[in-house]
Every structure is written in C-alpha cells, then in structure tokens.
Design an enzyme around this catalytic site. Structure first.
Site, PDB file in Angstrom:
ATOM      1  N   LYS A   1       1.038  -0.963   0.113  1.00 48.23           N
ATOM      2  CA  LYS A   1       0.143   0.082   0.015  1.00 48.23           C
ATOM      3  C   LYS A   1       0.673   1.340  -0.155  1.00 48.23           C
ATOM      4  CE  LYS A   1      -2.394  -1.068   3.782  1.00 48.23           C
ATOM      5  NZ  LYS A   1      -1.593  -2.487   4.118  1.00 48.23           N
TER       6      LYS A   1
ATOM      7  N   ARG B   1      -9.569   0.124   9.055  1.00 45.08           N
ATOM      8  CA  ARG B   1      -9.097  -1.286   9.166  1.00 45.08           C
ATOM      9  C   ARG B   1     -10.116  -2.293   9.908  1.00 45.08           C
ATOM     10  NH1 ARG B   1      -3.103  -0.223   9.055  1.00 45.08           N
ATOM     11  NH2 ARG B   1      -1.980  -2.098   9.370  1.00 45.08           N
TER      12      ARG B   1
ATOM     13  N   ARG C   1      11.563  -6.520   4.808  1.00 43.70           N
ATOM     14  CA  ARG C   1      11.238  -5.039   4.737  1.00 43.70           C
ATOM     15  C   ARG C   1      12.331  -4.055   5.328  1.00 43.70           C
ATOM     16  NH1 ARG C   1       5.377  -2.781   5.118  1.00 43.70           N
ATOM     17  NH2 ARG C   1       5.601  -3.332   7.365  1.00 43.70           N
TER      18      ARG C   1
ATOM     19  N   ARG D   1      11.502  -2.068  10.952  1.00 44.48           N
ATOM     20  CA  ARG D   1      10.235  -1.755  11.722  1.00 44.48           C
ATOM     21  C   ARG D   1      10.405  -2.747  12.934  1.00 44.48           C
ATOM     22  NH1 ARG D   1       5.009  -0.245   8.405  1.00 44.48           N
ATOM     23  NH2 ARG D   1       3.981  -1.797  10.444  1.00 44.48           N
TER      24      ARG D   1
ATOM     25  N   ARG E   1      -0.438  -9.898  12.863  1.00 44.56           N
ATOM     26  CA  ARG E   1      -1.024  -8.695  12.098  1.00 44.56           C
ATOM     27  C   ARG E   1      -1.633  -9.440  10.931  1.00 44.56           C
ATOM     28  NH1 ARG E   1       4.577  -6.324  10.893  1.00 44.56           N
ATOM     29  NH2 ARG E   1       3.389  -4.991   9.539  1.00 44.56           N
TER      30      ARG E   1
HETATM   31  P1  AMP Z   1       0.980  -0.102   9.202  1.00 47.77           P
HETATM   32  O1  AMP Z   1       2.132   0.802   8.922  1.00 47.77           O
HETATM   33  O2  AMP Z   1      -0.332   0.298   8.387  1.00 47.77           O
HETATM   34  O3  AMP Z   1       1.245  -1.381   9.136  1.00 47.77           O
HETATM   35  O4  AMP Z   1       0.278   0.021  10.686  1.00 47.77           O
HETATM   36  C1  AMP Z   1       1.313  -0.222  11.634  1.00 47.77           C
HETATM   37  C2  AMP Z   1       0.590  -0.551  13.042  1.00 47.77           C
HETATM   38  O5  AMP Z   1      -0.295   0.676  13.537  1.00 47.77           O
HETATM   39  C3  AMP Z   1      -0.604  -1.634  12.886  1.00 47.77           C
HETATM   40  O6  AMP Z   1      -0.201  -2.900  13.145  1.00 47.77           O
HETATM   41  C4  AMP Z   1      -1.455  -1.029  14.130  1.00 47.77           C
HETATM   42  O7  AMP Z   1      -1.272  -1.467  15.234  1.00 47.77           O
HETATM   43  C5  AMP Z   1      -1.478   0.374  14.075  1.00 47.77           C
HETATM   44  N1  AMP Z   1      -2.474   0.944  13.100  1.00 47.77           N
HETATM   45  C6  AMP Z   1      -2.414   1.484  11.946  1.00 47.77           C
HETATM   46  N2  AMP Z   1      -3.437   1.822  11.146  1.00 47.77           N
HETATM   47  C7  AMP Z   1      -4.425   1.686  12.107  1.00 47.77           C
HETATM   48  C8  AMP Z   1      -5.913   1.421  12.109  1.00 47.77           C
HETATM   49  N3  AMP Z   1      -6.507   1.909  11.161  1.00 47.77           N
HETATM   50  N4  AMP Z   1      -6.498   1.203  13.256  1.00 47.77           N
HETATM   51  C9  AMP Z   1      -6.134   0.507  14.403  1.00 47.77           C
HETATM   52  N5  AMP Z   1      -4.657   0.422  14.287  1.00 47.77           N
HETATM   53  C10 AMP Z   1      -3.750   1.016  13.409  1.00 47.77           C
END
Ligand code: AMP
Length: 217
Positions: free
Chosen positions: A13, A88, A127, A162, A173
C-alpha cells in the site's frame, strides 16, 4: 479524488501510494506513519499506541479516527487524499463514511491490493525503510546497493527494520487483518467502490494496474 488503499500488511500500500501521490497530487495519509510519528514524539496518543503496535494489534478506533480527522482538518485536504491503512475495521469505515458525509466528500474508490499470505511473510520480514526519505527496500527482492544504506540518500540514509516486522508480530497482524479488516471487502463491494488489483509481482507492473483502475473511473 478521495481514495482508500486496502490490503494486508506488506501488500504494498505504501509503495503504490507513492506512485499515485506523484501522479495525481493527492495527499498520502498513512495511519501507521502518523502513529509511529506520535510514538516517536511521545504524544498522549503515541504513549497509548506504542505497546499495542509492537504486538501487531489494532489501536482503538477512537484514537485512530481522531488522528485522521485532526490531520485532514489541519492540512485541509478533505477533497484529495489517499488513506493507507485506514479504515481497518467496519466500525472505522462507518465512522469515516459519517465524517465524509458531513463534509459532502464521499470516497471516490477503494483499491484493494490482493497478495497471498505466504508471499506477505517474506515481504514483511525482509522489509527495510530509509530513516531519511522513507524509501522501502526488501533484503530478498529489492536490496540496496550497499547493505543497510539507502541508494538515494548518501550517508544520511540508514535503513531500519520496523519494530513490528518480527515473526510473532507479523503472524498476529495477518490474523488481525483476516478478522477485522477483510470484512471491509464485502462492505465496499456492496457500495460499488471496490476495485481489486493483483498485488503480487513487480512494483511497476502493479502501479500500472492501479493507474488503470483509477483511469477507468
Ligand atoms: P501499518 O504501518 O499500516 O502496517 O500500521 C502499523 C500498526 O499501526 C498496525 O499494526 C496497528 O497497530 C496500527 N494501526 C495503523 N493503522 C491503524 C488503524 N486504522 N486502526 C488501528 N490500528 C492501526
């Protein structure tokens, strides 16, 4: 143009968002990035989110929705945004719909990047992200020229893994995605907004497909 990019962690994404932002001038809003910045800055939201993120669980809906609305308001970008990592859950999608309805700015399209889970695990564990420019590498498929350094940033660009790209968190996840986020596919299919793109293969090929569905609109 108001877009949502939907897909499991590691589906690309963020990488695809970069192409769309460059081509169409929309504002890229990644909830993951906003939350990681909040954690780094030690804000109240960041303190609440930190441990939850490390385990790969979802941060409570009201915190994330507040963060998104604050950001859209502050930058005044209600008419041209790309949401990456939000919504999400069905609850977040309903909150988003209600917020956008109030501003008469409904979503234009939801682009779903489809990638099988087996491929995602390798993508996520390999990554690495440049701490300077945010460019994303993969030590298996798209390594930098010099180990641990960004090709674009000379000596400033350290590559970091990360905190949540470890095996335990990755598995969690993906489960969280299946349980909470996948139901959004049916939600957006029903409203006619969903477009699915095959997110496996090389970045440029996927970007072409993403561009095609945007152009077809
Ligand atoms: P990402 O970078 O999109 O993979 O997000 C990393 C982490 O941030 C996720 O595993 C969640 O813990 C938190 N996170 C990101 N977006 C959301 C969301 N829309 N709702 C809840 N937690 C989120």
């Amino acid at each position: 143009m108001r877009l949502v990019f939907l897909g499991p962690p590691g589906s690309g994404k963020g990488s695809q968002a970069k192409f769309v932002v460059e081509r169409y001038g929309v504002a890229h809003i990644s909830t993951g990035d906003l939350l990681r910045n909040a954690v780094k800055a030690g804000t109240e939201i960041g303190r609440k989110a930190s441990a939850i993120m490390q385990k790969g669980n979802l941060v409570p809906d009201e915190l994330v929705t507040e963060l998104i609305v604050q950001h859209l308001d502050a930058a005044d970008i209600w008419s041209r945004f790309l949401l990456d990592g939000f919504p999400r859950s069905i609850n977040q999608a309903e909150q988003l719909d209600a917020t956008l309805d109030k501003r008469m700015s409904p979503l234009t399209m939801v682009v779903h990047l489809h990638v099988e889970h087996d491929a995602l695990i390798k993508r996520l564990s390999g990554r690495r992200t440049c701490t300077n420019c945010g460019r994303i590498y993969n030590v298996y498929f798209e390594p930098p020229e010099v180990d641990g350094k960004c090709d674009d940033c000379e000596e400033n660009g350290e590559l970091m893994q990360r905190d949540d790209d470890n095996e335990k968190s990755i598995k969690n996840r993906l489960t969280v995605y299946d349980e909470n986020t996948k139901p959004l596919l049916a939600y957006y299919e029903k409203s006619g907004l969903l477009r699915t793109v095959d997110g496996s293969g090389d970045l440029a090929g996927i970007a072409e497909q993403v561009d095609r569905v945007i152009q077809e609109h």
